[in-house]
Scaffold this motif. Structure first.
Motif, PDB file in Angstrom:
ATOM      1  N   ALA A 191       0.825  -1.207   0.000  1.00  9.70           N
ATOM      2  CA  ALA A 191       0.000   0.000   0.000  1.00  9.70           C
ATOM      3  C   ALA A 191       0.857   1.254   0.000  1.00  9.70           C
ATOM      4  O   ALA A 191       2.047   1.218   0.334  1.00  9.70           O
ATOM      5  N   LEU A 192       0.217   2.379  -0.354  1.00  8.23           N
ATOM      6  CA  LEU A 192       0.899   3.678  -0.407  1.00  8.23           C
ATOM      7  C   LEU A 192       2.222   3.583  -1.160  1.00  8.23           C
ATOM      8  O   LEU A 192       3.227   4.180  -0.782  1.00  8.23           O
ATOM      9  N   ALA A 193       2.196   2.812  -2.238  1.00  4.04           N
ATOM     10  CA  ALA A 193       3.408   2.580  -3.029  1.00  4.04           C
ATOM     11  C   ALA A 193       3.619   3.707  -4.034  1.00  4.04           C
ATOM     12  O   ALA A 193       2.778   3.943  -4.900  1.00  4.04           O
ATOM     13  N   THR A 194       4.733   4.392  -3.907  1.00  5.10           N
ATOM     14  CA  THR A 194       5.102   5.433  -4.861  1.00  5.10           C
ATOM     15  C   THR A 194       5.642   4.773  -6.133  1.00  5.10           C
ATOM     16  O   THR A 194       5.794   3.548  -6.208  1.00  5.10           O
ATOM     17  N   THR A 195       5.954   5.593  -7.115  1.00  3.56           N
ATOM     18  CA  THR A 195       6.529   5.090  -8.371  1.00  3.56           C
ATOM     19  C   THR A 195       7.786   4.265  -8.107  1.00  3.56           C
ATOM     20  O   THR A 195       7.950   3.164  -8.649  1.00  3.56           O
ATOM     21  N   THR A 196       8.659   4.786  -7.263  1.00  3.58           N
ATOM     22  CA  THR A 196       9.910   4.089  -6.942  1.00  3.58           C
ATOM     23  C   THR A 196       9.656   2.814  -6.150  1.00  3.58           C
ATOM     24  O   THR A 196      10.300   1.785  -6.386  1.00  3.58           O
ATOM     25  N   MET A 197       8.718   2.878  -5.207  1.00  3.47           N
ATOM     26  CA  MET A 197       8.413   1.695  -4.398  1.00  3.47           C
ATOM     27  C   MET A 197       7.848   0.564  -5.247  1.00  3.47           C
ATOM     28  O   MET A 197       8.144  -0.612  -5.030  1.00  3.47           O
ATOM     29  N   LYS A 198       7.028   0.901  -6.238  1.00  4.56           N
ATOM     30  CA  LYS A 198       6.493  -0.128  -7.130  1.00  4.56           C
ATOM     31  C   LYS A 198       7.621  -0.817  -7.893  1.00  4.56           C
ATOM     32  O   LYS A 198       7.625  -2.041  -8.060  1.00  4.56           O
ATOM     33  N   GLU A 199       8.578  -0.021  -8.331  1.00  9.06           N
ATOM     34  CA  GLU A 199       9.738  -0.589  -9.012  1.00  9.06           C
ATOM     35  C   GLU A 199      10.496  -1.524  -8.078  1.00  9.06           C
ATOM     36  O   GLU A 199      10.906  -2.630  -8.473  1.00  9.06           O
ATOM     37  N   GLU A 200      10.673  -1.101  -6.818  1.00 11.77           N
ATOM     38  CA  GLU A 200      11.384  -1.928  -5.846  1.00 11.77           C
ATOM     39  C   GLU A 200      10.654  -3.237  -5.576  1.00 11.77           C
ATOM     40  O   GLU A 200      11.288  -4.292  -5.412  1.00 11.77           O
ATOM     41  N   VAL A 201       9.331  -3.195  -5.518  1.00 11.82           N
ATOM     42  CA  VAL A 201       8.536  -4.420  -5.322  1.00 11.82           C
ATOM     43  C   VAL A 201       8.817  -5.410  -6.449  1.00 11.82           C
ATOM     44  O   VAL A 201       9.069  -6.596  -6.213  1.00 11.82           O
ATOM     45  N   VAL A 202       8.775  -4.916  -7.675  1.00 14.75           N
ATOM     46  CA  VAL A 202       9.021  -5.780  -8.834  1.00 14.75           C
ATOM     47  C   VAL A 202      10.426  -6.368  -8.793  1.00 14.75           C
ATOM     48  O   VAL A 202      10.627  -7.572  -9.006  1.00 14.75           O
ATOM     49  N   LEU A 203      11.420  -5.528  -8.496  1.00 19.00           N
ATOM     50  CA  LEU A 203      12.807  -6.003  -8.475  1.00 19.00           C
ATOM     51  C   LEU A 203      13.029  -7.056  -7.390  1.00 19.00           C
ATOM     52  O   LEU A 203      13.743  -8.043  -7.606  1.00 19.00           O
ATOM     53  N   LYS A 204      12.425  -6.871  -6.223  1.00 17.99           N
ATOM     54  CA  LYS A 204      12.554  -7.867  -5.151  1.00 17.99           C
ATOM     55  C   LYS A 204      11.889  -9.184  -5.530  1.00 17.99           C
ATOM     56  O   LYS A 204      12.422 -10.267  -5.254  1.00 17.99           O
ATOM     57  N   LEU A 205      10.744  -9.098  -6.158  1.00 15.88           N
ATOM     58  CA  LEU A 205      10.036 -10.318  -6.560  1.00 15.88           C
ATOM     59  C   LEU A 205      10.797 -11.065  -7.657  1.00 15.88           C
ATOM     60  O   LEU A 205      10.693 -12.292  -7.759  1.00 15.88           O
ATOM     61  N   LYS A 206      11.576 -10.356  -8.443  1.00 14.04           N
ATOM     62  CA  LYS A 206      12.363 -11.014  -9.496  1.00 14.04           C
ATOM     63  C   LYS A 206      13.431 -11.939  -8.902  1.00 14.04           C
ATOM     64  O   LYS A 206      13.908 -12.848  -9.581  1.00 14.04           O
ATOM     65  N   ASN A 207      13.776 -11.722  -7.641  1.00 16.05           N
ATOM     66  CA  ASN A 207      14.710 -12.629  -6.969  1.00 16.05           C
ATOM     67  C   ASN A 207      14.025 -13.915  -6.511  1.00 16.05           C
ATOM     68  O   ASN A 207      14.697 -14.895  -6.178  1.00 16.05           O
ATOM     69  N   LYS A 208      12.715 -13.901  -6.499  1.00 16.29           N
ATOM     70  CA  LYS A 208      11.933 -15.014  -5.965  1.00 16.29           C
ATOM     71  C   LYS A 208      11.249 -15.832  -7.066  1.00 16.29           C
ATOM     72  O   LYS A 208      10.961 -17.014  -6.881  1.00 16.29           O
ATOM     73  N   TYR A 209      10.983 -15.188  -8.198  1.00 18.69           N
ATOM     74  CA  TYR A 209      10.226 -15.832  -9.281  1.00 18.69           C
ATOM     75  C   TYR A 209      11.036 -15.847 -10.579  1.00 18.69           C
ATOM     76  O   TYR A 209      11.886 -14.977 -10.798  1.00 18.69           O
TER      77      TYR A 209
END
Length: 266
Positions: A191-209
């Protein structure tokens, strides 16, 4: 071994069809079908600020009460949903305190959305804050209802054992009801994800999937679309979108249900 696929969804305009209203502080005009992220993107130092208060609490407040007094008295958390350039919560609070905005202004936009958006799924209130002008040019309200194919899309992906997430500028209070309805657990909500935070979410998930897909429709999704293994822009909301957002996406889809076919193809 990494799980195969995750799909990250934006909320407003992607999972939900949105109706938005703004009140222009300088003129008192009510503006319909505005795109809040586009307003923010026009000027450095602007930000979209969310009032994390129950609508019943907002509407019970006195119309003549100053907005900053309401925030203080009810201890209302505020969050910056997206911004262009640096903008801190401390600066936002200072600017709101210096305005003469009243709760009647917030009531007006909430009532306007409620009256115009049938079968409303959620209702939220917020502000556009301009740190350069030290002003709040707009008071906002947004209401959303799920697109006709949203639930079908999420159920189909989940049946395929695809992990689904939400990364949105909306508050957890707003997103929790939607997530429960479409079957996304709380731990997969950002929640309350800024443009940069959304990018960080994607990058972190790329380590898992093995593959991470980002599905969004707004300018605040642009970095996440670029960071994903596959960036999908949806145009189901029907609003005009910047050309650079389309360029950032690998695919542009006119119905969210088509995400299912894309995942099948992977």
């Amino acid at each position: 071994m990494a799980k195969r696929i995750a799909v990250v969804f934006d909320s407003a305009g992607t999972l939900l069809h949105m109706y938005r209203v703004a009140k222009e502080a300088a003129t008192g005009r009510i503006l319909e079908n505005i795109e809040s992220t586009a307003i923010v993107a026009k000027k450095n130092g602007c930000g979209l600020v969310v009032l994390n208060a129950e609508n019943e609490t907002i509407l019970r407040s006195r119309e003549e009460m100053l907005l900053f007094e309401f925030i203080e008295e009810y201890r209302v958390p505020i969050g910056i949903s997206c911004s262009k350039g640096e903008l801190s919560l401390e600066t936002v609070c200072e600017i709101i305190k210096g305005t003469q905005l009243r709760m009647g202004d917030v009531h007006e936009v909430l009532h306007a959305v409620s009256a115009r958006c049938p079968n409303i799924f959620y209702l939220a209130a917020g502000l556009i804050v301009d740190s350069k002008a030290r002003d709040v040019p707009y008071v906002l309200s947004t209401g959303g209802q799920v697109f006709a194919t949203t639930l079908e899309t999420l159920r189909a992906l989940q049946a395929m054992k695809v992990d689904t997430y939400i990364a949105s500028g909306d508050s957890m209070r707003t997103l929790s009801q939607l997530a429960e309805y479409i079957g996304i657990p709380p731990e997969r909500i950002f929640a309350l994800a800024t443009t940069t935070m959304k990018e960080e979410v994607v990058l972190k998930l790329k380590n898992k999937y093995e593959k991470v897909i980002m599905v969004g429709d707004g300018i605040n999704d642009i970095l996440a679309l670029r960071a994903a293994d596959l960036g999908i822009m949806t145009v189901q909301q029907g609003d005009k979108r910047p050309e650079k957002l389309k360029e950032a996406a690998d695919l542009v889809l006119d119905d969210i249900i088509k995400v299912v076919d894309v995942v099948k193809g992977l």
